[in-house]
Design an enzyme around this catalytic site. Structure first.
Site, mmCIF file in Angstrom:
data_model
loop_
_atom_site.group_PDB
_atom_site.id
_atom_site.type_symbol
_atom_site.label_atom_id
_atom_site.label_comp_id
_atom_site.label_asym_id
_atom_site.label_seq_id
_atom_site.Cartn_x
_atom_site.Cartn_y
_atom_site.Cartn_z
ATOM 1 N N ASP A 105 0.828 -1.223 0.000
ATOM 2 C CA ASP A 105 0.000 0.000 0.000
ATOM 3 C C ASP A 105 0.856 1.263 0.000
ATOM 4 O O ASP A 105 0.735 2.120 0.887
ATOM 5 C CB ASP A 105 -0.940 0.030 1.208
ATOM 6 C CG ASP A 105 -1.905 -1.134 1.254
ATOM 7 O OD1 ASP A 105 -2.278 -1.637 0.184
ATOM 8 O OD2 ASP A 105 -2.286 -1.540 2.369
ATOM 9 N N GLU A 145 -11.448 -1.894 -2.719
ATOM 10 C CA GLU A 145 -10.876 -1.077 -1.649
ATOM 11 C C GLU A 145 -9.783 -0.179 -2.222
ATOM 12 O O GLU A 145 -9.567 -0.123 -3.424
ATOM 13 C CB GLU A 145 -10.304 -1.970 -0.542
ATOM 14 C CG GLU A 145 -9.246 -2.949 -1.019
ATOM 15 C CD GLU A 145 -8.890 -3.997 0.027
ATOM 16 O OE1 GLU A 145 -9.518 -4.022 1.097
ATOM 17 O OE2 GLU A 145 -7.986 -4.798 -0.241
#
Length: 319
Positions: free
Chosen positions: A36, A198
Site C-alpha cells: 500500500d 478497496e
C-alpha cells in the site's frame, strides 16, 4: 512457402502478444516493504514512500527509481486511537496542505469493521517529526454500511474530502476539514456481485476526476491463491466532478459494478494494487502500486514497489 520476412515479422510481434501491459519501471534499493505505498516529493527533491507495516514504514530516495532507503516508522509508539490494530497501521496516504504534510492511516484488524482513519502531521516528513492527531472521526463498527479504512484525501479547490472503504458496501466519501469529519458519508462505488473493492485514490487529469481502486483478493497468495482473475487488480472510473457520479469507459455507473481495467496480473507481475497516482516532475503522471514478482515468491512480505507512466490521451488511463 512462408517468406522469411513475414516469419521474422511475426516473431517480432510475439512480445506484444504476451502482454498488453508494461512491466514495472526501474526500482533500486529497498523495493520490498512496500505494501500500500504512498509517495510524494519534497521541495528539496527527496522522494518519500510511506507503506503498511512497521507502524507505517518511511523510505526515501533521490529519484522515483531509487535507491530507496528505510528511515524508520511514522509513529514508533503506534496510534493514540483506542482500537485493536493501533500498533499495526495500514494504508497510508500522504498529502501536502500549505507548508505541512499529512499522512492518513487506518487502524483495524483483518476482516472486521471496528476501524478508524487517523491522521499525523509534520512540516518536513523526516522520521521523528510526526505528531499523531488521532482519529479523523471517520470510524466504523460491526453492522455499519461501510468499513473506515484506506482513506485518500481529495483537495477540490480548497474543499477537502476523504474517499475510503473496503468490502462493506463499497467505497465511500465524506467531507473533512481536512483533519476531522465534516459531513455525511455517501457511496461512490459498489459491486454487489463482487464486493472485494478497496484502496480508492482520486486523481484529477484534464477535466476529469479519476477514481482508481483495487479489486479482488489482496493478500495471502502464498497460502491460498484465488481463482484466476480474482486476485488484486487496478480499476478506474471517472467524473467531471470531484464528488461524482463516477462511470467507467462503457458508461456504467461505478455504484452498479462499473470499473475499467487499468492494470491486472501480467507476465511475472501478480496481484498489482494498493495504488496511488502522482504527477511527477520528470515522468509526468505515474501509477504506483505494490505487486508480487512471481519469479521471487508470493508472500505478503515479498511484495515489491512498482510504478509506470500513464497515458491519458484516450481519455482513460493506459499503463
Amino acid at each position: 512457402m512462408v517468406k522469411l520476412s513475414a516469419l521474422f515479422g511475426a516473431v517480432a510481434l510475439l512480445p506484444a502478444l504476451v502482454s498488453a501491459y508494461a512491466l514495472p519501471e526501474a526500482c533500486s534499493g529497498t523495493c520490498t516493504n512496500s505494501h500500500d505505498p504512498s509517495i510524494i516529493r519534497r521541495s528539496d527533491g527527496t522522494y518519500f514512500r510511506f507503506s503498511t507495516g512497521g507502524k507505517i514504514a518511511i523510505h526515501t530516495a533521490p529519484s522515483l527509481t531509487g535507491p530507496w532507503t528505510y528511515k524508520g516508522a511514522l509513529l514508533p509508539s503506534g496510534s493514540s486511537i483506542n482500537l485493536a490494530g493501533n500498533k499495526d497501521l495500514w494504508a497510508p496516504d500522504v498529502a501536502q496542505i500549505g507548508s505541512a504534510f499529512y499522512v492518513y492511516y487506518s487502524v483495524s484488524t483483518f476482516g472486521v469493521q471496528n476501524s478508524a482513519i487517523g491522521v499525523a502531521r509534520s512540516t518536513s516528513m523526516d522520521v521523528g517529526t510526526w505528531t499523531d492527531l488521532g482519529s479523523t472521526g471517520v470510524t466504523s463498527s460491526t453492522g455499519m454500511a461501510y468499513n473506515a479504512i484506506d482513506g485518500n484525501l481529495v483537495n477540490d479547490n480548497g474543499n477537502y474530502f476523504l474517499t475510503f472503504g473496503s468490502f462493506w458496501n463499497g467505497l465511500q466519501r465524506v467531507r473533512v476539514t481536512p483533519t476531522q469529519k465534516n459531513g455525511d458519508v455517501y457511496q461512490v462505488a459498489f459491486d454487489s456481485s463482487d464486493p472485494a473493492m478497496e484502496g480508492p485514490y482520486v486523481f484529477k487529469y484534464g477535466s476529469y476526476y479519476f477514481l482508481f481502486f483495487s479489486k479482488g483478493q489482496c493478500c495471502g497468495y502464498d497460502q491460498s491463491k484465488p481463482a484466476s482473475g480474482k486476485e488484486y487488480r487496478i480499476m478506474a472510473c471517472r467524473s467531471t466532478s470531484a464528488v461524482g457520479p463516477f462511470v467507467d469507459k462503457a458508461g456504467k455507473s461505478c455504484r452498479s459494478g462499473g470499473g475499467t481495467l487499468v492494470l491486472p496480473s501480467h507476465d511475472w507481475v501478480y496481484g498489482p494494487g494498493g495504488q496511488g497516482v502522482y504527477q511527477d516532475p520528470t515522468y509526468g503522471p505515474v501509477l504506483y502500486y505494490h505487486y508480487v514478482d512471481t519469479r521471487i515468491g508470493y508472500a505478503d512480505g515479498q511484495k515489491k514497489f512498482g510504478w509506470n507512466k500513464i497515458n491519458f490521451s484516450s481519455g482513460w488511463p493506459v499503463v
